[in-house]
Design an enzyme around this catalytic site. Sequence first.
Site, PDB file in Angstrom:
ATOM      1  N   SER A 148     -34.617  50.362  17.167  1.00  0.00           N
ATOM      2  CA  SER A 148     -33.376  50.969  16.733  1.00  0.00           C
ATOM      3  C   SER A 148     -32.420  51.246  17.892  1.00  0.00           C
ATOM      4  CB  SER A 148     -33.673  52.289  16.010  1.00  0.00           C
ATOM      5  OG  SER A 148     -34.345  53.205  16.866  1.00  0.00           O
TER       6      SER A 148
ATOM      7  N   LYS B 253     -28.583  57.095  23.723  1.00  0.00           N
ATOM      8  CA  LYS B 253     -28.689  56.764  22.298  1.00  0.00           C
ATOM      9  C   LYS B 253     -28.186  57.938  21.456  1.00  0.00           C
ATOM     10  CE  LYS B 253     -32.212  55.070  19.001  1.00  0.00           C
ATOM     11  NZ  LYS B 253     -33.640  54.680  18.880  1.00  0.00           N
TER      12      LYS B 253
ATOM     13  N   SER C 200     -39.012  50.891  19.227  1.00  0.00           N
ATOM     14  CA  SER C 200     -37.567  50.838  19.444  1.00  0.00           C
ATOM     15  C   SER C 200     -37.156  50.891  20.903  1.00  0.00           C
ATOM     16  CB  SER C 200     -36.892  51.989  18.691  1.00  0.00           C
ATOM     17  OG  SER C 200     -37.093  51.862  17.306  1.00  0.00           O
TER      18      SER C 200
END
Length: 598
Positions: free
Chosen positions: A151, A77, A175
Amino acid sequence: MTLPPVLDLTTLSEGYRSGAFTPLDVIEEVIARIDAGADPAVWISCFPDEALRAAARALGTHPDPARPLWGIPCAIKDNIDVAGLPTTAACPAFAHEPAADAAVVARLKAAGALVVGKTNLDQFATGLNGTRSPYGAPRSVFDPAYISGGSSSGSAVAVASGLVAFSLGTDTAGSGRVPAAFNNLVGVKPTRGLVSSTGLVPACRSLDCITVFAATAGDVAAVLAVMRGYDPRDPFSRVPERRPLPLVGFRFGVLAAAEREFFGDRATEALYDAAIARLAGLGGTAVEIDYAPFRESADLLYGGPWIAERLAAVADFHAAHAAEMDPTVEKIIAGATDHTAVDAFRGLYRLEGLRQKTLAEWAKVDLLLLPTAATIHTVEAMRADPIALNSTLGRYTNFVNLLDCAAIAVPAGFRPDGLPAGVTLIGPAFTDEALAVLGDRLHRALGAGPGVDRHGTLPGTPLAPDAEGLVAIGVVGAHLTGMPLNGQLTSVGGVLLKATRTAPDYRMFVLPDTIPAKPGMIRDPGFVGPGLEIEVWGLPPAAASAFVAAIPAPLGIGKVRLADGTEVSAFLCEAHAVAGATEITRGGSWRVHVAGGR
């Protein structure tokens, strides 16, 4: 070379060991899949193809047993530093070149993992939907009209669409779990501080956790085992502990009618009910809890002073570049200016008061089973109402980090329209290993395949309990699962390691005048019988010592050979005690005898 639609550690590792393919072969396949038109919003940056090939060649062609992730492609990420790629947090104006890998990335590389690139996210990890990024909105792999969840949006889609075998996300409000539900994956939210956050762009620094997405709980556990560990550079790092949970006879909390909210999504509610029934069938007992104190804790994350921690993470950048941020993200972070230091302390007091109320619910159960998300939304609907709809996604996730819990999200199946849903197993801090075992059992029992391969068979074998530090003891009678004395094992943190049979040269008799009734097992060399049912339990050392010391004569502990040829310390009986006793060997099990068979 043929690789499955969704990559996994078992297939890749076995292929490497057999010589069926090499890391270079796999990287070529990864490059081809990315070039073939995968969702363009998944990636923010990738290493050049030649750099990926060079990294794969550098590993060689023979697996290194000391490197458990040798040749395994992964994605990171883009709020976690990877040397050689910019860290953007999905905000171009924030982009910078990190001087070094984040602590977890360094651990993964040392274990042999191949980092492919950096994945998209809700900007500054603020959102649970995946639409708040100037790099585009990754979509659910099952319907591009629907959100991927956020997210950690790109990280989940990269695994679910078969581009990498695992990925890293982060989790402050859910998330690392919501994107797993919307893409038919396993997502783990470890205990806070179990994994170092050095090199992470924080959202709420006191709550953030780096997470893992993968096809199975076993894969997630293998990656987490590499990542975990104390880091003195991280002020929120904690020395790893292990808190066992019973793996049979456990009690799991479920939503009572008054706290059920699926926002009209009856199909997702039905999948939740099916997961409850399935987990009960795996040895648990469902117990309704009062979810209200958990829900009220969850409301504090965005409705209380913790929003100020999001501003604290990027205050200087926000002051200079607010206009260059995603409008929704900027609006949320700017809301921190409405809170004072007094509000912060009041929020802490409120949270601790709610924590005390949750203790009454934890006293009833060992873990919780909750929907991961109550429903899913289209990208169009989310963009039209970004804050209200986002809040629906966090109803069952936002409390977890605030209340210092561990969690694992697993697929729960599919709605009639083909969209997936998930459930999450949640336990107190440091129950990570036990939750992974139960999560794996539930995932396999529910039958949802990995990622986009919804009808595929889950790879690998069921995840076994971690026996490290435990003393193995075999039981054959009243201590078996469901028998009267099993509580003597579960009450001291015992975990069921495996259920199997003894070698064929053991015989079983009913011991007279025992309360509760007990069998006596002896070895008779040369005798050929069916082999007897035996469970191997792991006990903490102190508990094992006390347990053995309390065993009454004529029973004791001795070495027993199992059907696979291994040995375990287990219950045996002095031979004189079975003279004249009723033999029940033919039934092959004390459980069969108790049920009325011979």
